[in-house]
Write an enzyme that holds these catalytic residues in place. Structure first.
Site, PDB file in Angstrom:
ATOM      1  N   ASN A 246       0.861  -1.184   0.000  1.00 16.94           N
ATOM      2  CA  ASN A 246       0.000   0.000   0.000  1.00 16.94           C
ATOM      3  C   ASN A 246       0.892   1.226   0.000  1.00 16.94           C
ATOM      4  OD1 ASN A 246      -2.915  -1.007   0.411  1.00 16.94           O
ATOM      5  ND2 ASN A 246      -1.686  -2.202   1.871  1.00 16.94           N
ATOM      6  N   GLU A 247       1.143   1.724  -1.200  1.00 13.85           N
ATOM      7  CA  GLU A 247       2.050   2.860  -1.362  1.00 13.85           C
ATOM      8  C   GLU A 247       1.344   4.147  -0.928  1.00 13.85           C
ATOM      9  OE1 GLU A 247       4.936   1.996  -1.830  1.00 13.85           O
ATOM     10  OE2 GLU A 247       5.332   0.830  -3.645  1.00 13.85           O
ATOM     11  N   PRO A 248       2.088   5.244  -0.727  1.00 10.04           N
ATOM     12  CA  PRO A 248       1.451   6.513  -0.374  1.00 10.04           C
ATOM     13  C   PRO A 248       0.315   6.824  -1.348  1.00 10.04           C
ATOM     14  CG  PRO A 248       3.806   6.707  -0.136  1.00 10.04           C
ATOM     15  CD  PRO A 248       3.556   5.347  -0.738  1.00 10.04           C
TER      16      PRO A 248
ATOM     17  N   SER B 203      -2.620   5.322  -0.829  1.00  9.47           N
ATOM     18  CA  SER B 203      -3.580   4.239  -0.564  1.00  9.47           C
ATOM     19  C   SER B 203      -4.548   4.705   0.516  1.00  9.47           C
ATOM     20  CB  SER B 203      -2.859   2.984  -0.058  1.00  9.47           C
ATOM     21  OG  SER B 203      -1.965   2.505  -1.033  1.00  9.47           O
TER      22      SER B 203
END
Ligand code: F6R
Length: 262
Positions: free
Chosen positions: A157-159, A161
């Site tokens: 979950n990258e920035p 998300s």
């Protein structure tokens, strides 16, 4: 809680090094597995890959070999997998889990789940919904192990998300691809996509333990523990979980206000 500790919005436990910290977490997991065995229930573990949990898996294997810890009642769900990737590829998280844990313990492999990196793109949505459903049917995650990316990602979950995100196909940040390039022959070989469980999936776990080792993780650990809750730092959403703790070595803890401004 002292005035200084009150900057921390997530309980933090600090150990001299990653081995001692991992032994502590392994004992906690072993206690839970044994308690569930006594109750005649499965123990549902959420698992991570990457360099961080390797020491934990070593400790769990040692508990199995030397202290008779059985994983027969274990059900596991991994956070993520590269996409696309074959399960037997060197860098696949299927292979990682077999190499570092599943091949060395008595878990029933049919009770282990790692997102499938070979699924057809058109089927990923349905597959992701099924993955969530399987977690639910197993009774939900009892104990979720996390690492943290330098950009604050948990799972993949990258920035950006969202708090309510579920299992899905995501694009990997270039910083993540760069950080993971050591597993491949070059950054160009690192897949651009991955299947990951969502922030919401993670927050549904009954207990969450995030492991962090080394000073390179210290700035993002501080932001996650002391900063505001924001999708710029996905791990900050863990502040909203009632039973989450960070288990750190001294390096990863060194940017916390209690050390920086004692
Ligand atoms: C891996 C995962 C990632 C890693 C993170 C840290 O399953 O979910 O969030 O935990 O990228 O990776 P390492 O441990 O290699 O620093």
């Amino acid at each position: 809680m002292s005035l200084v500790d009150s900057f921390e919005k997530i309980p933090v436990q600090i150990f001299a090094d990653d081995k001692i910290a991992s032994a502590h977490v392994a004992r906690e997991i072993a206690d839970l597995i044994r308690q569930k065995q006594k109750e005649g229930k499965p123990c549902v573990l959420g698992l991570a890959t990457g360099s961080t949990p390797k020491t934990l898996y070593k400790e769990l294997v040692a508990l199995h070999r030397h202290q008779g810890l059985s994983f027969k009642n274990g059900i596991t769900f991994n956070l993520d997998e590269y996409y696309p990737i074959e399960p037997n590829a060197l860098q696949s998280y299927h292979r990682f889990m077999n190499t570092h844990l599943f091949d060395h313990i008595d878990i029933d492999k049919s009770n282990t789940h790692v997102p499938d990196g070979t699924i057809d793109k058109n089927d990923v949505r349905a597959y992701a919904a099924t993955y969530e459903k399987k977690i639910e049917l197993a009774g939900g995650i009892d104990y979720q192990v996390l690492g943290i990316g330098l950009n604050g990602h948990i799972g993949f979950n990258e920035p950006g998300s969202g708090r309510h995100s579920g299992t899905r196909l995501v694009a990997l940040d270039n910083t993540t691809r760069l950080a993971n390039a050591y597993e491949f022959t070059s950054i160009a070989q690192v897949p651009r996509l991955a299947i990951t469980v969502g922030i919401n999936t993670i927050l549904k776990a009954r207990k969450i333990v995030l492991l962090g080792w080394g000073i390179h993780k210290a700035p993002v650990i501080r932001k996650s523990v002391e900063g505001t809750v924001t999708d710029h730092v996905p791990a900050s959403f863990l502040q909203e979980h009632p039973n989450c703790s960070f288990v750190l070595d001294e390096g990863a803890a060194q940017e916390l206000t209690r050390f920086k401004t004692p």
